[in-house]
Design a protein around this motif. Structure first.
Motif, PDB file in Angstrom:
ATOM      1  N   PHE A   8       0.851  -1.189   0.000  1.00  0.00           N
ATOM      2  CA  PHE A   8       0.000   0.000   0.000  1.00  0.00           C
ATOM      3  C   PHE A   8       0.883   1.233   0.000  1.00  0.00           C
ATOM      4  CE2 PHE A   8      -3.129   3.053   1.542  1.00  0.00           C
ATOM      5  CZ  PHE A   8      -4.304   2.605   0.949  1.00  0.00           C
ATOM      6  N   THR A  10       1.075   5.630  -0.172  1.00  0.00           N
ATOM      7  CA  THR A  10       0.360   6.893   0.036  1.00  0.00           C
ATOM      8  C   THR A  10       1.282   8.054  -0.312  1.00  0.00           C
ATOM      9  OG1 THR A  10       1.008   7.013   2.369  1.00  0.00           O
ATOM     10  CG2 THR A  10      -1.109   5.950   1.861  1.00  0.00           C
ATOM     11  N   TYR A  47      -3.498   7.449  -2.726  1.00  0.00           N
ATOM     12  CA  TYR A  47      -3.192   6.101  -2.232  1.00  0.00           C
ATOM     13  C   TYR A  47      -3.298   5.093  -3.375  1.00  0.00           C
ATOM     14  CZ  TYR A  47      -8.311   5.701  -2.114  1.00  0.00           C
ATOM     15  OH  TYR A  47      -9.634   5.691  -2.462  1.00  0.00           O
ATOM     16  N   SER A  49      -3.032   0.624  -3.937  1.00  0.00           N
ATOM     17  CA  SER A  49      -2.856  -0.715  -3.383  1.00  0.00           C
ATOM     18  C   SER A  49      -2.508  -1.686  -4.499  1.00  0.00           C
ATOM     19  CB  SER A  49      -4.127  -1.165  -2.670  1.00  0.00           C
ATOM     20  OG  SER A  49      -4.001  -2.494  -2.217  1.00  0.00           O
ATOM     21  N   LEU A 159      -2.499   0.214   6.886  1.00  0.00           N
ATOM     22  CA  LEU A 159      -2.200   0.125   5.468  1.00  0.00           C
ATOM     23  C   LEU A 159      -1.161   1.166   5.046  1.00  0.00           C
ATOM     24  CD1 LEU A 159      -5.827  -0.376   4.143  1.00  0.00           C
ATOM     25  CD2 LEU A 159      -3.951  -1.994   3.885  1.00  0.00           C
TER      26      LEU A 159
END
Length: 567
Positions: A8, A10, A47, A49, A159
């Motif tokens: 993950f 960011t 973000y 993933s 995360l």
């Protein structure tokens, strides 16, 4: 300590970044900004993933949390992102999904799609300095924000996390001086929400939308005396949106009821609207006909409602002249009774051209016979209308404004719509947000007094032939580039913002910051600071293209304000 999730990512980025789900995020991190009290400051937390995350939440920690809103940036489809003749100062020209609507955070958590960058839009509505200090806060200083992403219901696995720092400087953004109107289409509200026009639910909804507009810098409101003759197919009709009650007696006289207009004024006063832009009293593109007007007609002792004027009505003909000769004095008396003389503006016909000059002249003369004491404003591009004294307050498009500037037209406004797609500022889906925001500095440099845009919520196809779902159709049925015809989306109980609407507010705040600095240092110093280091002066066509310039310039202006305010 929470366990980190290795798949993950960011990143904090500025409000001027448009993050597409189908491309890599190359924008560098932006984790620090400055703001003034009474300003709305925005940034984004992006973000990504590697794997599908079915449900996650974000926790926000900050001393300013009570003034902070976090909203996911949604995707909107665009089949027509640009005209063929548009320039290359765009992000892309292909149809597809564009980041635009801002949704409320879902209570059951957000979803992260594998391999896609998405963002959260963070809005910090700073209170006034007085309100902050009354609540016990320090007058200025650095405030931090922490954003922690975790699986819904499992805060033990983190995360990702991001931190942003906002320095609030010891000065307050002043009230907006610019007159700003975006046309609200009240029939579109009623149609989408399936409401009776001017029923109680419609009134409530109108107020919510106008409140939103005021928060974004709108202080003038299009006021539908009669159904505005705007973007309507010739011979066609839009739903009746008419504030004035009209009765035609058996002897051909007219009586007028102003109860709904009184309620309208009260609503505007309540939400912060300063100016009234009374709807056009002649049809668009030439002033050849009357707008649609509905009246109660007394025939053979029976009263019934019917349309008494419209496309079949000759604008300069006797019946409409007689109507106006009775209505306009009654409206003037209403304005004076409610002390609205300094708040009232009028239109003749929208976007006339020189081929229609004589028709416009005749229509204008009819109105000014009764309303000569009030300012008349008009969106137009031909200098001849001003040169011949027909439009005291012209509103040329920002790509036709040069001649008006060269002739130093006082009190000049400007506007843009779908046609302004080469070089100048605008806010289509496919344009960089910097192209939206630069307008604030242009308005300041040229001393522009007002700004108009036609599409606050036009949720119809071109010429209002059909209603559309703005979540599915964003180009008015293939007529205008996506982003031209509306700035807000219909939410469950009121408007949802777009990133374009948020960035436009930032442009107006840049203008206000320049005005504040001018009050401290003088206009020459502000202009010198604004254009320092540029290879050529700022115009409506030539200006810095980089988002980094806008961000750093605003910080520079803020620092200078803080320095002089403390001196």
């Amino acid at each position: 300590m929470a366990e980190k999730h290795s798949q993950f990512q960011t990143r904090c980025v500025s409000s001027l970044v448009k993050v597409f789900a189908d491309e890599a995020l190359t924008e560098a991190s932006w984790n620090r900004g400055t703001a003034l009290w009474s300003e709305t400051f925005a940034f984004q937390v992006a973000y990504r993933s590697e794997a599908l995350v079915y449900s996650m939440k974000v926790a926000v920690s900050s001393e300013l949390a009570a003034w902070t809103t976090v909203r996911p940036v949604g995707l909107a489809p665009s089949e027509l992102p640009t005209f063929a003749h548009s320039d290359d100062y765009v992000l892309r020209k292909t149809p597809g999904l564009y980041p635009d609507p801002l949704y409320p955070l879902p209570e059951d958590g957000m979803r992260a799609y594998p391999g896609q960058w998405r963002t959260l839009w963070v809005t910090v509505e700073l209170p006034s300095k007085e309100a902050w200090e009354a609540a016990g806060g320090a007058s200025s200083g650095v405030r931090s924000f922490t954003f922690d992403f975790h699986f819904t219901g499992d805060e033990g696995v983190e995360l990702g996390s991001q931190r942003f720092t906002l320095e609030v400087l010891p000065a307050e953004l002043p009230e907006q001086k610019l007159i700003h109107t975006e046309w609200v289409h009240y029939d579109c509200l009623a149609t989408y929400y399936k409401l009776d026009i001017f029923g109680e639910k419609h009134w409530e909804l109108i107020e919510r939308y106008v409140e939103n507009a005021v928060r974004h810098g709108m202080n003038m409101l299009l006021t539908p005396l009669f159904t505005p003759p705007l973007d309507t197919e010739i011979g066609g009709e839009r739903s009746t949106v008419q504030l004035i009650d009209v009765e035609r007696t058996q002897d051909g006289e007219y009586r007028f009821g102003f109860d709904k207009l009184t309620r309208w004024v009260e609503m505007c006063d309540r939400v912060g609207i300063r100016y009234f832009e009374f709807s056009h009293l002649f049809t668009q593109w030439g002033a050849k006909h009357a707008p649609k007007i509905i009246a109660t007609v007394n025939e053979d002792g029976e009263k019934k409602e019917q349309r008494i004027f419209g496309w079949e009505t000759d604008a300069a003909g006797g019946p409409y002249r007689q109507f106006l000769s009775q209505f306009l004095p009654a409206l003037d008396a209403f304005i004076r009774e409610h002390k609205l003389e300094d708040r009232s503006y009028f239109h003749v016909s929208d976007e006339p051209n020189l081929d229609q000059l004589e028709d416009y002249r005749r229509a204008s003369a009819i109105l000014k016979e009764h309303l000569g004491a009030y300012p008349f404003i008009e969106a137009l591009s031909d200098y001849g209308f001003y040169e011949q004294g027909l439009v005291p307050v012209p509103i040329p498009a920002n790509d036709h404004i040069d001649k008006f500037l060269e002739n130093e037209v006082p009190g000049l406004w400007t506007y843009y719509c779908c046609g302004q797609s080469v070089d100048v500022s605008n806010r289509f889906f496919n344009m960089p947000s910097a192209r939206n925001r630069i307008l604030g500095y242009q308005l300041y440099k040229f001393g522009i007094k007002g700004f108009l845009q036609w599409g606050f919520n036009f949720w119809n196809t071109q010429h209002s032939k059909e209603a559309i779902d703005p979540y599915r159709v964003t180009d008015a049925g293939g007529a205008f580039p996506s982003g031209d015809s509306f700035a807000v989306y219909p939410g469950t109980d009121g408007p949802l913002d777009s990133i374009r609407w948020e960035v436009f507010r930032e442009a107006l705040q840049d203008l206000r910051a320049c005005e504040l600095l001018e009050s401290l240092a003088g206009r020459e110093q502000v202009l010198e600071l604004l254009e320092a280091g540029l290879s050529e002066p700022i115009t409506f066509r030539n200006y810095p293209r980089e988002a980094s310039w806008l961000l750093s310039k605003r910080t520079e202006i803020n620092r200078q304000i803080a320095k002089l305010a403390d001196a």
